[in-house]
Every structure is written in structure tokens, then in C-alpha cells.
Design an enzyme around this catalytic site. Structure first.
Site, PDB file in Angstrom:
ATOM      1  N   ASP A 342       0.792  -1.223   0.000  1.00  0.00           N
ATOM      2  CA  ASP A 342       0.000   0.000   0.000  1.00  0.00           C
ATOM      3  C   ASP A 342       0.823   1.271   0.000  1.00  0.00           C
ATOM      4  O   ASP A 342       0.413   2.265  -0.601  1.00  0.00           O
ATOM      5  CB  ASP A 342      -0.965   0.001   1.189  1.00  0.00           C
ATOM      6  CG  ASP A 342      -2.198  -0.851   0.911  1.00  0.00           C
ATOM      7  OD1 ASP A 342      -2.546  -1.001  -0.277  1.00  0.00           O
ATOM      8  OD2 ASP A 342      -2.805  -1.357   1.855  1.00  0.00           O
ATOM      9  N   GLU A 345       2.690   1.259  -3.638  1.00  0.00           N
ATOM     10  CA  GLU A 345       1.834   1.217  -4.810  1.00  0.00           C
ATOM     11  C   GLU A 345       0.832   2.379  -4.841  1.00  0.00           C
ATOM     12  O   GLU A 345       0.460   2.856  -5.903  1.00  0.00           O
ATOM     13  CB  GLU A 345       1.082  -0.114  -4.858  1.00  0.00           C
ATOM     14  CG  GLU A 345       2.007  -1.298  -5.148  1.00  0.00           C
ATOM     15  CD  GLU A 345       1.321  -2.661  -5.095  1.00  0.00           C
ATOM     16  OE1 GLU A 345       1.938  -3.631  -5.540  1.00  0.00           O
ATOM     17  OE2 GLU A 345       0.183  -2.753  -4.599  1.00  0.00           O
ATOM     18  N   LEU A 348       0.395   6.004   1.537  1.00  0.00           N
ATOM     19  CA  LEU A 348      -0.498   6.124   2.695  1.00  0.00           C
ATOM     20  C   LEU A 348      -0.966   7.561   2.884  1.00  0.00           C
ATOM     21  O   LEU A 348      -1.953   7.806   3.558  1.00  0.00           O
ATOM     22  CB  LEU A 348       0.215   5.632   3.964  1.00  0.00           C
ATOM     23  CG  LEU A 348       0.694   4.170   3.912  1.00  0.00           C
ATOM     24  CD1 LEU A 348       1.371   3.788   5.214  1.00  0.00           C
ATOM     25  CD2 LEU A 348      -0.458   3.222   3.606  1.00  0.00           C
ATOM     26  N   TYR A 430      -9.866  -0.862   3.263  1.00  0.00           N
ATOM     27  CA  TYR A 430      -9.329  -0.932   4.621  1.00  0.00           C
ATOM     28  C   TYR A 430      -8.983   0.447   5.153  1.00  0.00           C
ATOM     29  O   TYR A 430      -8.544   1.309   4.404  1.00  0.00           O
ATOM     30  CB  TYR A 430      -8.064  -1.795   4.651  1.00  0.00           C
ATOM     31  CG  TYR A 430      -8.271  -3.142   5.287  1.00  0.00           C
ATOM     32  CD1 TYR A 430      -8.261  -3.274   6.674  1.00  0.00           C
ATOM     33  CD2 TYR A 430      -8.469  -4.279   4.520  1.00  0.00           C
ATOM     34  CE1 TYR A 430      -8.446  -4.513   7.276  1.00  0.00           C
ATOM     35  CE2 TYR A 430      -8.653  -5.522   5.117  1.00  0.00           C
ATOM     36  CZ  TYR A 430      -8.637  -5.635   6.485  1.00  0.00           C
ATOM     37  OH  TYR A 430      -8.820  -6.856   7.067  1.00  0.00           O
ATOM     38  N   TYR A 432      -6.482   2.039   8.028  1.00  0.00           N
ATOM     39  CA  TYR A 432      -5.404   1.786   8.981  1.00  0.00           C
ATOM     40  C   TYR A 432      -5.196   3.015   9.836  1.00  0.00           C
ATOM     41  O   TYR A 432      -5.026   4.117   9.304  1.00  0.00           O
ATOM     42  CB  TYR A 432      -4.096   1.471   8.251  1.00  0.00           C
ATOM     43  CG  TYR A 432      -4.146   0.158   7.518  1.00  0.00           C
ATOM     44  CD1 TYR A 432      -3.941  -1.031   8.206  1.00  0.00           C
ATOM     45  CD2 TYR A 432      -4.416   0.100   6.160  1.00  0.00           C
ATOM     46  CE1 TYR A 432      -4.002  -2.244   7.542  1.00  0.00           C
ATOM     47  CE2 TYR A 432      -4.472  -1.112   5.494  1.00  0.00           C
ATOM     48  CZ  TYR A 432      -4.269  -2.285   6.191  1.00  0.00           C
ATOM     49  OH  TYR A 432      -4.333  -3.480   5.545  1.00  0.00           O
TER      50      TYR A 432
END
Lengths: 694, 694
Positions: A342, A345, A348, A430, A432
Site C-alpha cells: 500500500d 503502490e 499512505l 481498509y 489503517y
């Protein structure tokens, strides 16, 4: 990890009907002109050598790039990331407030003519000082432009359109995402490959729970061509029932007594200060915090005051989430490639949506915005991306009750208050939540929590009994026609510990070794004895944790001593461990080789920041932590970097539908003989008069 | 664990000068007559089948015992523990508020004529219905009377007095403790053996940091005779400098910016209710909580409301800390026997001093008193032993940000509020904080935190360089002349999970098995597949955790199904794991055999409560969890009990001096297919108007 993220979103609405709406909802309202934050970003200057690029600097980089190569002006070269190229460590460490800021440079990752470009731009000289084309395999992270451009491609396919029609799925309900990078063999090399999964948004905002299974596309992102369509035939699209999660849209009663709202209140206000945007001071801590496109949040120059002398002592030069690797456990077509990286690619940063006040962060939180860059090189604001807050969770810093001594009645207890820096990255499905928590006793706790939506797979089964004796290969049934595919999460942290300075640091493995005692020597037969092993080289520091062969892991400064002669250090206290069990030659694991050990220590090298490689997207894994560490450089009495991977195995269950209750795991960096004695001995207890009157 | 505890304290003040002072400081001000609590304990009645014995019941037990055996009236039989002998589970489960309380019984552990006695007293019939003498090896936990009586013994020894004089230690500064149980061979069988360590209280209240090393006594506690004195010659007594820890007595400046006090505030008050002293209701939880002499705190009948139906569903019948085992890692004379079993040897209840409001527990905490018994059979109040409070720690219950869908801007986030039940047990030097935390999503988190003082060993060394090449066998130097002896902490929890009832429960090992894929089958080479194994017998459920062979551990009701056909269950989420590495035939490990695995599941047997055995003190280990489990009873579709051991290895460091910053570890009991979907989906976010105005 996990699902598709904002930057990796490919929106197919049977055309481009909503395309500009979507695009502007990302870049539009958050542009600089519309910003309502405390900074005037348009004229902001850097105040610290590590401050992120300012808006004027971003604009200047773009101008320099355009002068250097007209492709950047014409739009044929696209900027995938741009960030401060940090000055040399020595330079930063020597810098003091009031000094001139060292020369500013930017590192730019770009794409032009189907090739990766890595450029270094010197803002002071106004020149591009380095311009490398495809230095390794792999590409920069995706941009929104990439995903929008590729969104056209599936509709070129008669087969795709026919398959959607045959399934009876209205085109207006289609939402397709591009979450899956390529590189699973030679046919996926030398071009940017992306794989597409579509969902239905009919009667739901929770598209992740309505996959259109069995129809998978592979696209060449640069040529905008379909490489492969796989249509395995229709699979029931799970119903929208039960997928709603928004407050105010739920119609089921909550079978729960009302819990009165609570708030952490500080009548005298917060105790931390944020200077010049990014420099934080609190209690005995000073550190620099900055939003980062790739890592999300970077903590730098964490310095703690010595409890005896008041000296400001270096603990960590730089700490951040270097990669977030999420391999799914389904080898079938359409699923085998779902092994996300993540950070590398998608980044965050871009997926860290504004934090929700009062709910994501407590009332007294302070928010920090991110400032990133559009593919065209313009500054883009990411508001309220990080929050800082003090936490009092009813925990105890230290205590002792003593009733032994006559006439002395001792009940000493101290409340624990900490400082938390938080970011929440919604990498597609998702979410995080990253917390860096600082304690007055010198401990740093890093917590990763996961919430959001599962990545689910459509199935014909509505009930586990439909499976008969067979077990589904991919994972458990979590709703009708919905499999929660088993997966792992690995978050690799770059922890550039500089204990009392950059040099003379060593990694010490403190082994608890079982000793057997010969008969007659003692009435005990066995005990554990501590033996210390200093790691000489990087391979000595490739650590697989084992509960039956326990170690502590100390990072110490061998050039300094406590008054007792102990070297000051910090220990890594692992937590939430899971090992990656994939074969080392499995394509995702080659790129995710940084999970082959839980702990690594490498020689400091400023270019070694990203555990999966600088150009992670679709790389072949020749620039990973494994590769660096296998060079086996000397790490004794050197400037060294520790790497630690937190891991979860995730076997989904019904409670994870339609949105997952948060799970979390933490690790700690804990002082060990760093202070001469307990550094929080002298903190005061709470008295009633100190507390708020509400 | 760890050091000497209040009930194991042996006070030697060159006589009995302060003896009555001390005694009365323990029993005196907390006697019933002086109590200032909300209960009138002298006339309290039980309201629930599991309520602890009331003061009138305790008095009645004593009267029945005296009638049964005049030794109890005359004082020649001593009561070491007295607690409710809980009714049969079926009886308790069927009971509803308003029903008659089932017949009340007490279990009494006593000593008379050097023998253990296990008595069952029926309060309704007024008869002793069972009276067993020494049913196994081992003795009941120590009483304060034991430790006071034995305190005379050392002074009978000319050798002891001479040794103290020779060391130049003033008798007035002597504080001797009795923390070390015997059983290290045949000469320590058949009599209650205790070992004694003395400390200096000169210029300090922190006696634990001033051991008088090298002089060790072994005493027969019943005959009050010295069995052995070992005098290895004087060792420097560590200085008192730096040992102070009380607020107001510290003279060093705190090198820290002031942090403003914080408080968790609830403008509408707390949301939990405590009925009849021990029955708690909060959000979707109902449970019974009671203070216990041995376990400290017992949670019973934890029941959660179903999120779909509102049905009250059983989760756990009984959960508590069954034993706390702390082996020290020093085989030398005077140290080899230091392997504590704090619950069974001393009791976590008597050492749970009153919690310190605002510091041990937040402002809005509710306190519960303990009611125990003196050796003579009188009720003794242990005030403010447990606190209950709601916690908001700035955490997130679930969240998702969605920016994908045009025209829909989703930022959903829910704050996490939990309910915590806390106890802090000062077992001599060490302080253990036990938290049972209940979440609205059905999760139960159990946390054990440790603070207080290390158990240190005096040494001639003042600096690690004095050791030269040699490493000290026992542990690191943490202050001048002070070694922090390496040790482990193991806390074994009895978790009688009753998922949707007592029967039809099974333990399922959910294995993440690595699958290798043949070439050509997939572009992946490997993945993890979930396979479920139902444990048939107890030996199937003896679990050693291994990161490279991962499992989930589910306790499910096989007689019930979710709408999808999944059996409802809870999983154990281990955390803070450490294995005991001692030889299985090492005396401490024979008694601590419950640490030979991290997880066990046994057939429910109401007599199997204490992992190290009912009569733990000095036992030979024939009544442990290991022994029960090795019977290998069937556990499939049965009423079963899970046992889990949390562990720490503790290598001390300078920061642990003179009082340790808290360390903690947790495990979780987490619903898995227990609810049909996320049970906290419907909880409301916070709005500004909900929060306090301070």
C-alpha cells in the site's frame, strides 16, 4: 492495504459521466485556494531542515522540471510523487533553530514514455541534479490520473460489455477499481500492468460488499489496452441488505443501553506545543512530525530530556511505516495477484482522509495538514491528515502500596498521560490507524489498528451447509454469497534509532539462555542466564522471533556509559507478531521479502528507506531490505537502522461485516539503561483540585 | 509474585516492639466497626448465588467450625482461607433475580496440628459436611499470624544475631520478610518450611532496595524452629541514596515540562450500574464481579446482549487469575527457592490495598470492598479493593472514509468506550494491576500490568567494569551494589467459557496451513488455507504457541448456528507470550507445570480451579492443571474450561530503580461468528453537544 484506495480507484460509470465530479471532489475542494486552515500555504516557508516541501517550493520544482525537460511542461511526463530530498543527517543534526535552512532539494518520481524517472531537483541552484531512467525494475506509485485514464479501457471490450449485460447488471451501478499490481511472470514485465475488479453500487454505498465476481481484466496502463479478460461466468452478486453503515441511514434498533459520552478534559488546556507547523514539544520530548505522501507520517529527531541532567538526548532520527504488505490467500485467477504494497503502490498519504473530530481524535486534538502534489506538479492540500493529542486512559505510570513499615502508610500511584500522533489511512476498503505514542518514561509505542471493509469474494453459497464436506479454499462465509478471503497484514517500520547520536550504535541480542545445573550444585535444576551478543554484521541481525528461544533486542551506544558502566540503549519490544509463511520465491514474497524476518538491522544508507524498494509498483524485488541486508555490511559501532514488521493473520468472521470493529497491535521502543534511574519517579500525582469542574 | 507481600511479611524489630502496631494497622482500622463504606456489612445479606460470604455468614461459619471441632474455638486450628463454596453451575445459571438464593456453603482451608484441613461448611444446616485432612501434599496460603509467629524465630539463633552484629547492622533497622516457600527435596517435606531474607530500613522506606545479602534462614513454621542458617559472609548493603519514591520526599528536580492534568469526564454521569454490591450492567454487558481472597477478583456469568435479537447470551461462566508464578533465575543458596506462587501462597486479595482515587482509577470510578477473614474467623474488610470505570482513551471503535462514490462524502468514525474492572495487588515488592475490560463489540480484554519494586540482590560490585570479563549469573547491575535478578512472570487465567450455555462447547484449532501450488496451477506458488480441527480430548488442547505454525483458537457452541451455519464462538487472542523454559522436573516447574503449555482446555470440573493445586504452598505438584489435563478426558461437545497463561521475561534495567515504570501485556476474548454481523454498527458518533462544558 487491502482494498482499492482513493489513488488506485478506477471509476467506470458506463462512461465518464461522473468523472469530473469525482476528480474535483479529490483535487477541487482541497486545492490551496479553498483552504481554510491556519496556514497561508501559498507563501509558507520551511522552518526546519526536514519540513516538507512548501507550496511555493512545489511550484518551483515543477518550473525547474519543465525547464529541464519539456515533457514535464507538456503533460507527457507525469509526477507520481514529489517529496523533500532530506539533507544529509549530519547537516540536519547540526542545525539549530535560527540557523539557515540547508539547501532544499526535491526527489521526484515520474513516468514518461512508459519509463520510470527518478529526479533530484535542487531548489537553490534551480537545476535538476540527477535524472535516472528506470534505475531498477518497478514503477512509481499510481496517480489518480493513471486510474482515471485506465477507467476507459474495459469499455473498449465487447466481451466485457456483453458479460455485464449477460449478468443483468445495470451499467449505471458499476464501480470498477484498480487495486492489483502486476508482475507475475515475464508477460507482465516491461509495462505497467493493472488488474480490475468491478462492484455494484446498487442500493448501497458499501460497494466492497457487492463484488461482481468471476470477471477480471488485466490492462496495460500506458498503452490503455486490455491484455486479458477472464470471464468465469456469473457468480451471484451479494445483496445490498445489511451493507449500510452510515449513521442516520441505519434502521435496525441497537440492542444496547445508552452509554453516556465521555471526553478527556484538560481545564488548563493542552500541554504540547507545535512550532512552525511540524516541530512538537511535550513534557520531556521534542520531535519533528511531517505528513508524507508515501509513509503517511514521519517522526524525525525524537529527542528526550535526560531525567538527571536535563540534557536533550537523541533517541530516533527517523521512524515511519516503510511498507504495508497485504497478501490475500486465494490462488485463483482474479485473486492471485491481490498482494498489496500500500505504501509503495498507492501511498499512505493520499488515502489519509481528513480525521473526524471528536470521533477519530479527542476534542482537544491539534490537526496537521498534508501538502502533496498533483500529477501535473501542482500543490494539493490534504487537510486534517494528522492529529496530535494528549491521552489519559486511566492507566498507571507507576505505583506501589506499602503496608509493611509501622507508622508509614504508603499508597503512591501516578497517572499515565501520553502524547499521541495519529493518522488514519483509508487505503480503499481498509482503514489503517497509525499511532505514535510518547510516554514520559521515555517509551515510544507504535500502534497499527485496522478497520474499514473486508475485501470479499462473491460465491454461490449462502450457507456453510451448501458447501457440504468441502471447505472453501479462500476463507469463511461472512454473509450470504460473501466470502471473507483470508489474508495477512504486514507493516514494516523503518526505525533509524540514533541513541545519543548517529555513530557508535550497536545491536545487542540479549539472550535468555537456559542453563542446566549438575546434581548437587543447587536444589534447582535449571535457570535462565542472560548472555549478550553484539551483532557484527547485517546477517547477524536477521531475526526470526521464537518464543522458545527468547531474546531482548537492544540498540545501544557503545561509546557512552551510564554511571554504572552500562551502555545506554533502547530495546525493541515486539508485539502482534505474525510471520509470512509464503514461499520465498513466490512473486509477492519476493517483493515482500522484508517479511522474511521480523527484525533486521542495516547499516545506515540514506537511499535505503523503502523496505520493498523505491520503485515498488510491479518491481521484481531487486531493491528490498532483504537485498540490502544480504550485503552483510558491518553494523557494530556504526550508524544503524532497525526494521521491525508488525503482522496480523486475518481470518474473517461475521462480525467483520459490513464494517470491521477495529483490531490493533503495538510494539514498543523502551529505554534500557538509557536513564540512570526511573525517569518518571518525580512526576506528581493528581489531586482533586487539579481536575476540571464540568 | 516477586517480593514479599503483606501477608507474608515477617517483621523482626529486634523483638516485638512494633508488632501490635503493625498488626493493628492491618486488621485494626479496617475492621467492620470502623468501616465507613456504603454497606452496613454487619447485616448484609447475599443477593446473588455467587455473592461472596457476608460478614454474618463469616461469623456463622466460625461458630459452626467451633462446634464441629473445639480446635477452631481454642485457636489451635487457624483459618487460612474462607470463601463461598459456589453452588453447582446449573443451579446458578437457572437462578433469576427474585428467586431464593441457593443454600450457602463455605470452603475453609485451615491448619491444625501441622496438617492441612479442607472443610466444607453448610450454612443452612449449620454443619460441617466435609472435613479432609491433608488430601494432597501442600498447605493453605500463609496468614499474617504465621508470619508474625515465625518472626520470633531468627532471634533464637546466636549465629544470626552475631552475624548481624558482625555486619555492623543496627538491629533497629532490620526488616525481615518471609517470602519463600519450601519444597526442594525430602528434607522440606511433611512440615511447613519458610525461608527468610532481611532488609535494612535505615534512611529509606524502600527496604526492597537494601537487602542484607548472604544471610539466609530456613524455618519450620509450625515448630517455630530454625532448620538452617546460611551465612556466606557480609555483602555490602546497597545505599539508601536514590531509593525514595514518595511524593513530597523527593528533592531532585524533574526535568520535564509540566503536563496539565486530564480527566475523563462524563457530563451525564457514568453509564454502568452496580446492583446489590456485585452485579454489574453496562451497555450490552451483564456480569457478576466479586473480590476473592486468592484470585483477587472473579468475573462470573458474563453475558452479552445479542445485537440482532436483544437476547442475553452467555459468554463466560467464570474468569479469574488462577495463579501467578514468578521463578527467579538464580540457583545460589538463598535464591534458588525464590519461585513464587502468589495466588496460592499469599493470595492476591489480602495484598490488594485500597486503590488510590484519581491515580489508580479515574475520577468517576466506583469502588468495591473485599470482605475476608482473619485466622481466628472474624470478618476483615479490604476497602476499595476493586474499581469499575468507563474508559474513553481516544480510540476508535470502527471507521471508514469513502471518497469513491460521486456525490457521497463518507467519514464515519465511532469512538470506543469500554468498561474496566481493576484491582491492584501489592504482593510485597511487586504491584500487579489486573484489568478486565469489556467492549461493546463483545470483546473482553484482560490486561496485567506490573509495577512496584524489583527483588534485588546485594553484590560487592558498584560498576559493571568491576566484573571484568565475567558476567554476573543473576542479572544486570541496576544500581550500585544492586543486581536486578532476572525472573519470569506467568499469570494463568481460568476462563470457563460457556458460549450460549455450558454444554455443547468445543475447542476448535483453526490452522493456517501453508499450501504449495504445483507449477501451472496459479501464478502464485503458495498461500495459506484455513483448516479446522476440533480437539477431541484434553491432550489435543495442550497448546504451545508457534509463530511459524499459526492457529486461531476458537471456543464454539456446536449445538447452535448463525444464520449462515457458522457455530457461534469466541476466540482467544494471545498476547504478551513467554514460555517457561525451566526443566519440567525442576521443583518450581513441577508446581508451575501449568506453564508447560500456553493454552489448555479441560473438561469442566468444579474442583479444578487453581492451576497449581488447591493446597499450593509447598505442594509437590500432584494437583495441577498438567495432572488434570493428562487424564485426557473428552472435551468435544462438553462443558469445558480454557486456561491461558500470559508471560513476561524480565531482564531488569536501571530504569526499574527504585520503582518500576509499569509494563503490561494483554490477551483478548473476541467474538467470532457469535454475532450475525458487526454488533457496534449502530452506535452513535460523538457530537460536540454531547460533550462536557468544563
Amino acid at each position: 492495504m487491502a482494498g482499492p484506495s482513493f489513488p488506485r480507484l478506477l471509476l467506470l460509470f458506463s462512461g465518464l459521466l461522473f468523472l469530473f465530479t469525482t476528480y474535483s471532489s479529490i483535487y477541487g475542494p482541497w486545492s490551496l485556494s479553498g483552504s481554510k486552515t491556519r496556514f497561508d500555504y501559498s507563501s509558507e516557508k520551511p522552518h526546519h531542515p526536514l519540513d516538507p516541501l512548501t507550496a511555493p517550493e512545489i511550484e518551483r520544482v515543477q518550473a525547474i522540471l519543465s525547464g529541464h525537460d519539456s515533457a514535464f511542461g507538456s503533460g507527457s511526463a507525469m509526477i507520481h510523487s514529489m517529496a523533500l530530498d532530506e539533507p544529509n543527517k549530519q547537516r540536519v543534526v547540526q542545525w539549530k533553530k535560527g540557523d539557515r535552512i540547508p539547501p532544499r532539494k526535491a526527489e521526484v518520481l515520474a513516468m514518461s514514455n512508459g519509463e520510470s524517472r527518478v529526479l533530484t531537483v535542487d531548489l537553490n541552484s534551480g537545476r535538476v541534479v540527477s535524472d535516472l531512467t528506470s534505475p531498477t525494475s518497478g514503477y512509481p506509485m499510481l496517480t489518480m490520473d493513471d486510474t482515471i485514464a485506465v477507467s476507459q479501457v474495459p469499455f473498449k471490450s465487447v466481451e466485457f460489455n456483453r458479460s455485464i449485460e449477460a449478468r443483468g447488471i445495470p451499467f449505471s451501478s458499476l464501480v470498477c477499481l484498480t487495486p492489483f499490481a502486476g508482475w507475475f511472470g515475464p508477460d507482465e514485465e516491461g509495462r505497467r500492468v493493472i488488474k480490475i475488479q468491478c462492484y455494484s453500487k446498487q442500493d448501497t454505498v458499501n460497494i466492497y460488499m457487492r463484488p461482481i465476481e468471476g470477471l477480471y481484466l488485466t490492462v496495460d496502463m500506458d498503452k490503455l489496452e486490455i491484455i486479458k479478460i477472464i470471464d468465469k461466468g456469473p457468480v451471484p452478486v451479494p445483496s445490498s441488505i445489511g451493507t449500510e453503515y452510515r449513521y442516520g441511514f441505519l434502521d435496525k434498533p441497537v440492542h444496547m443501553d445508552r452509554v453516556n459520552p465521555m471526553s478527556m478534559e484538560q481545564p488548563d488546556g493542552v500541554s504540547f506545543r507545535v512550532e512552525d507547523g511540524y516541530s512538537v514539544e511535550w513534557a520531556n520530548w521534542v520531535f519533528h512530525i511531517k505528513p508524507d505522501l508515501r509513509a503517511g507520517m514521519i517522526i524525525s529527531q525524537a529527542t528526550v530530556r535526560d531525567s538527571e541532567t536535563g540534557e536533550a538526548r537523541s533517541v530516533m532520527y527517523k521512524g515511519f511505516a516503510s511498507e504495508l504488505y497485504v497478501p490475500y490467500m486465494d490462488p485463483e485467477e482474479g485473486w492471485y495477484s491481490r498482494a498489496y504494497m500500500d505504501a509503495g503502490e498507492f501511498g499512505l498519504g493520499p488515502s489519509s482522509m481528513p480525521l473526524v473530530p471528536l470521533n477519530d481524535c479527542p476534542r482537544n486534538a491539534y490537526y496537521i495538514d498534508g501538502l502533496f502534489v498533483s500529477p501535473q506538479g501542482n500543490p494539493v492540500l490534504q487537510p486534517k491528515m494528522i492529529c496530535l493529542f494528549e491521552r489519559y486512559a486511566g492507566e498507571i505510570s507507576w505505583r506501589h502500596s506499602e503496608i509493611l513499615l509501622p507508622g508509614v502508610d504508603i499508597r503512591e500511584s501516578r497517572p499515565k498521560v501520553t502524547l499521541v500522533a495519529r493518522m488514519a489511512s483509508s487505503v480503499g476498503n481498509y482503514d489503517y490507524i497509525f499511532d505514535w505514542e510518547f510516554q514520559m518514561d521515555g517509551l515510544i509505542r507504535v500502534t497499527v489498528a485496522a478497520s474499514g471493509m473486508l475485501m470479499v469474494k462473491g460465491t454461490a453459497y449462502e450457507n456453510v451447509h451448501d458447501l457440504g464436506e468441502k471447505e472453501d479454499d479462500s476463507g469463511p462465509l461472512i454473509s450470504e454469497n460473501t466470502i471473507g478471503v483470508v489474508h495477512d497484514h504486514f507493516i514494516s517500520f523503518h526505525l533509524d534509532m540514533d541513541i545519543d547520536g548517529s555513530e557508535n550504535n550497536s545491536f545487542v541480542k540479549v539472550h535468555l539462555e537456559k542453563q542446566r545445573l549438575p546434581p548437587g550444585k543447587s536444589r534447582r535444576k535449571s535457570y535462565l542466564k542472560v548472555k549478550k551478543y553484539v551483532a557484527k554484521t547485517e546477517k547477524d541481525a536477521q531475526i526470526k522471533l521464537s518464543m522458545y528461544d527468547p531474546y531482548e533486542f537492544h540498540l545501544v551506544n557503545t561509546n557512552r556509559q551510564s554511571r554504572l558502566g552500562n551502555p545506554p540503549g533502547y530495546k525493541l519490544v515486539p508485539g502482534g507478531n505474525a510471520a509470512s509463511l509464503l514461499d520465498h520465491d513466490d512473486p509477492p514474497q519476493i517483493r515482500g521479502a522484508f517479511t522474511n524476518n521480523q527484525i533486521w538491522v542495516t547499516r545506515y544508507n540514506r537511499s535505503e528507506q523503502w523496505a520493498g524498494g523505491l520503485l515498488m509498483y510491479q518491481s521484481r524485488g531487486e531493491d528490498t531490505l532483504q537485498v540490502w541486508s544480504d550485503r552483510d555490511r558491518s553494523i557494530e559501532n556504526k550508524d544503524i537502522v532497525m526494521w521491525y514488521t508488525l503482522g496480523f493473520h486475518h481470518v474473517p468472521c461475521q462480525e467483520d461485516f459490513p464494517v470491521m470493529p477495529t483490531i490493533s497491535a503495538s510494539f514498543e521502543l523502551k529505554p534500557v539503561n538509557f536513564f540512570e534511574s526511573n525517569p518518571v519517579l518525580g512526576i506528581a500525582p493528581y489531586f482533586e483540585k487539579d481536575l476540571p469542574v464540568c
